[in-house]
Design an enzyme around this catalytic site. Structure first.
Site, mmCIF file in Angstrom:
data_model
loop_
_atom_site.group_PDB
_atom_site.id
_atom_site.type_symbol
_atom_site.label_atom_id
_atom_site.label_comp_id
_atom_site.label_asym_id
_atom_site.label_seq_id
_atom_site.Cartn_x
_atom_site.Cartn_y
_atom_site.Cartn_z
ATOM 1 N N LYS A 46 0.854 -1.193 0.000
ATOM 2 C CA LYS A 46 0.000 0.000 0.000
ATOM 3 C C LYS A 46 0.889 1.242 0.000
ATOM 4 C CE LYS A 46 -3.829 1.835 2.890
ATOM 5 N NZ LYS A 46 -4.687 1.523 4.036
ATOM 6 N N SER A 100 -9.674 1.626 3.208
ATOM 7 C CA SER A 100 -8.831 2.440 2.363
ATOM 8 C C SER A 100 -7.793 1.656 1.569
ATOM 9 C CB SER A 100 -8.107 3.473 3.230
ATOM 10 O OG SER A 100 -7.216 2.831 4.119
ATOM 11 N N SER A 136 -9.607 -1.022 7.236
ATOM 12 C CA SER A 136 -9.105 -0.828 5.874
ATOM 13 C C SER A 136 -8.449 -2.036 5.227
ATOM 14 C CB SER A 136 -8.132 0.338 5.833
ATOM 15 O OG SER A 136 -8.873 1.526 5.842
HETATM 16 N N1 GLN Z 1 -12.722 3.737 6.902
HETATM 17 C C1 GLN Z 1 -12.070 3.998 8.161
HETATM 18 C C2 GLN Z 1 -11.612 5.424 8.207
HETATM 19 O O1 GLN Z 1 -11.844 6.111 7.279
HETATM 20 C C3 GLN Z 1 -10.934 3.055 8.325
HETATM 21 C C4 GLN Z 1 -9.680 3.482 7.671
HETATM 22 C C5 GLN Z 1 -8.537 2.573 7.933
HETATM 23 O O2 GLN Z 1 -8.677 1.497 8.487
HETATM 24 N N2 GLN Z 1 -7.362 3.034 7.542
HETATM 25 O O3 GLN Z 1 -11.039 5.869 9.147
#
Ligand code: GLN
Length: 464
Positions: free
Chosen positions: A76, A151, A175
């Protein structure tokens, strides 16, 4: 074609193929499909081929190969690889090249794995649909017009599209698990402190964990076992020893199911049939009351935005990446670089985080949220006294359409309801593909990842 790494290893040993041929076929797939999917921001073609040629040479000379020789993975865009661009999909890190490797990258390299590219994601890992990237959204590889989740959407899309064997993601509130569910894959959020965060761009440091996403459990476990373990460069890693997973491990017997109201009907149906199956297989399955549903999202968004506002203070236009052209003083250099460099969602979170930490509001929001976090932890530990695993859907809905939630941040935040829980308490959680793009998530005791793997294998047997 069988995409499994172990199938490749056997084929290489039979002399049917080479690691180089396999890397070349991944590259062809990437060249043909990545322009449409936008899953990878950079492809390390020359390096990947060279690495594969090296393993082929060693193999031909009869030298022993390291455990993951020739396993192909992507990282990532918030995990540092020395000599390569690192951007957290943000304009503010434009042009930044990492001078060092993250610990996970170093360990995978030592184990023989080959990094083939850098995956798109939501900016600073903030989002649930991969629509917040400064480099454009990622498309779902198998459902046209849909989001792959976020994400780590680029990582999941790459693994589902056949660009690699395994993808590395990071999970602050879901994410890894939610995009893995949306793409029909396995995804692991390890116990907090199990995997080193050294070289991971921080979003919310007391929540963040790196973990693998993969179509197969065997490869997910193999990568996890390489990246996990104490790291002197990350003081939050635990020195608890890592037992390699064994198929002798008995499957969990006592399952607590947490099912909130408002599940999408397809998710609801899939779960009822799963519960019946487990029941018929002789498991002790119980639907358990969970008194904290309403507190999860507020607690998560107060604490993570507070931590993010502090972590993101370092991007000032001086030290890394993007700098405004228009500054007339040091203050305007900071303000303009940050205004121009950060995207909308990141700014929203910095504002929210700064607010909950400000004098006069700190106790009302931040301190309270910390207390709720503690309650959640205690409640979870008490559940785990009575049950071997806690199971629930990974997402309350199947994948949604591109653009469907972008106008409504609250709707987007609510889609994280079921995943933020494990990051608030630090427990490990494994996403298991249940049917289509609906996923089951199992949580277990701290550092009991192996129990989650045993649960996944047990479900695999049930499905057959
Ligand atoms: N969707 C969650 C957020 O926006 C989780 C993001 C993540 O796990 N990096 O914070």
């Amino acid at each position: 074609m069988n995409h499994s790494y172990y199938a490749l290893r056997r084929a290489v040993e039979r002399g049917d193929t080479t690691f180089t041929e396999r890397v070349e076929s991944f590259l062809q797939k990437i060249y043909s499909d990545n322009p449409r999917l936008n899953a990878l921001l950079e492809v390390y073609d020359t390096e990947a081929i060279e690495a594969a040629q090296n393993w082929d040479k060693l193999y031909q000379r009869g030298q022993p190969l390291p455990p993951l020789a020739g396993l192909v993975y992507v990282h990532k865009d918030n995990i540092a690889v020395a000599g390569h661009r690192l951007g957290a999909a943000s304009r503010i890190l434009e042009g930044y090249v990492s001078p060092f490797d993250a610990t996970v990258i170093e360990r995978l390299r030592n184990a023989g794995a080959i990094c083939i590219g850098r995956a798109n994601c939501d900016e600073f890992a903030m989002g649930s649909s991969n629509e917040n990237s400064a480099y454009g959204p990622v498309q779902h590889p198998l459902l046209e017009g849909y989001v792959p989740g976020g994400s780590s959407g680029g990582s999941a899309a790459a693994a589902a599209a056949g660009f690699c064997h395994v993808a590395l993601g990071s999970d602050t509130g879901g994410s890894i698990r939610q995009p893995a569910a949306f793409c029909g894959l396995y995804g692991l959020k390890p116990t907090y402190g199990r995997v080193s965060r050294y070289g991971l761009i921080a979003y919310a440091s007391s929540f963040d964990q790196i973990g693998p996403i993969a179509p197969s459990l065997q490869e997910l476990i193999a990568v996890y076992e390489v990246i996990a373990g104490f790291d002197p460069k990350d003081a939050t890693t635990a020195s608890i020893s890592l037992e390699p997973f064994s198929h002798e491990m008995p499957p969990p017997k006592r399952w607590a199911f947490l099912l909130p109201k408002g599940l999408h009907s397809e998710v609801e149906t899939a779960f009822h049939s799963l519960i019946n199956k487990l029941h018929n297989a002789g498991m002790e399955v119980e639907s358990v009351d969970f008194p904290y549903w309403d507190y999860l999202i507020p607690t998560y968004y107060i604490l993570t935005t507070a931590e993010a506002s502090s972590n993101l203070a370092r991007y000032d236009g001086v030290r890394y990446g993007y700098r405004t052209q228009e500054a007339s003083s040091i203050e305007s250099l900071y303000a303009r670089s940050r205004s121009e460099g950060f995207g909308r969602e990141v700014k929203r979170r910095i504002l929210l985080g700064t607010f909950v930490l400000s004098t006069g509001y700190y106790d009302a929001y931040y301190t309270r949220a910390q207390k709720v976090r503690r309650l959640l932890y205690d409640y979870t530990e008490s559940l785990l006294q009575r049950y071997d695993v806690i199971a629930m859907p990974t997402s309350a809905t199947p994948p949604f359409r591109l653009g469907e939630k972008t106008q409504d941040p609250i709707q987007m935040y609510l889609s994280d309801l079921l995943t933020v829980y494990a990051n608030l308490t630090g427990h490990p959680a494994l996403q298991i593909p249940l049917q289509g793009f609906i996923g089951l998530q199992v949580m277990g005791g701290l550092f009991a990842e192996n129990r989650l793997f045993a649960a996944a294998y047990a479900l695999d047997t049930l499905a057959q």
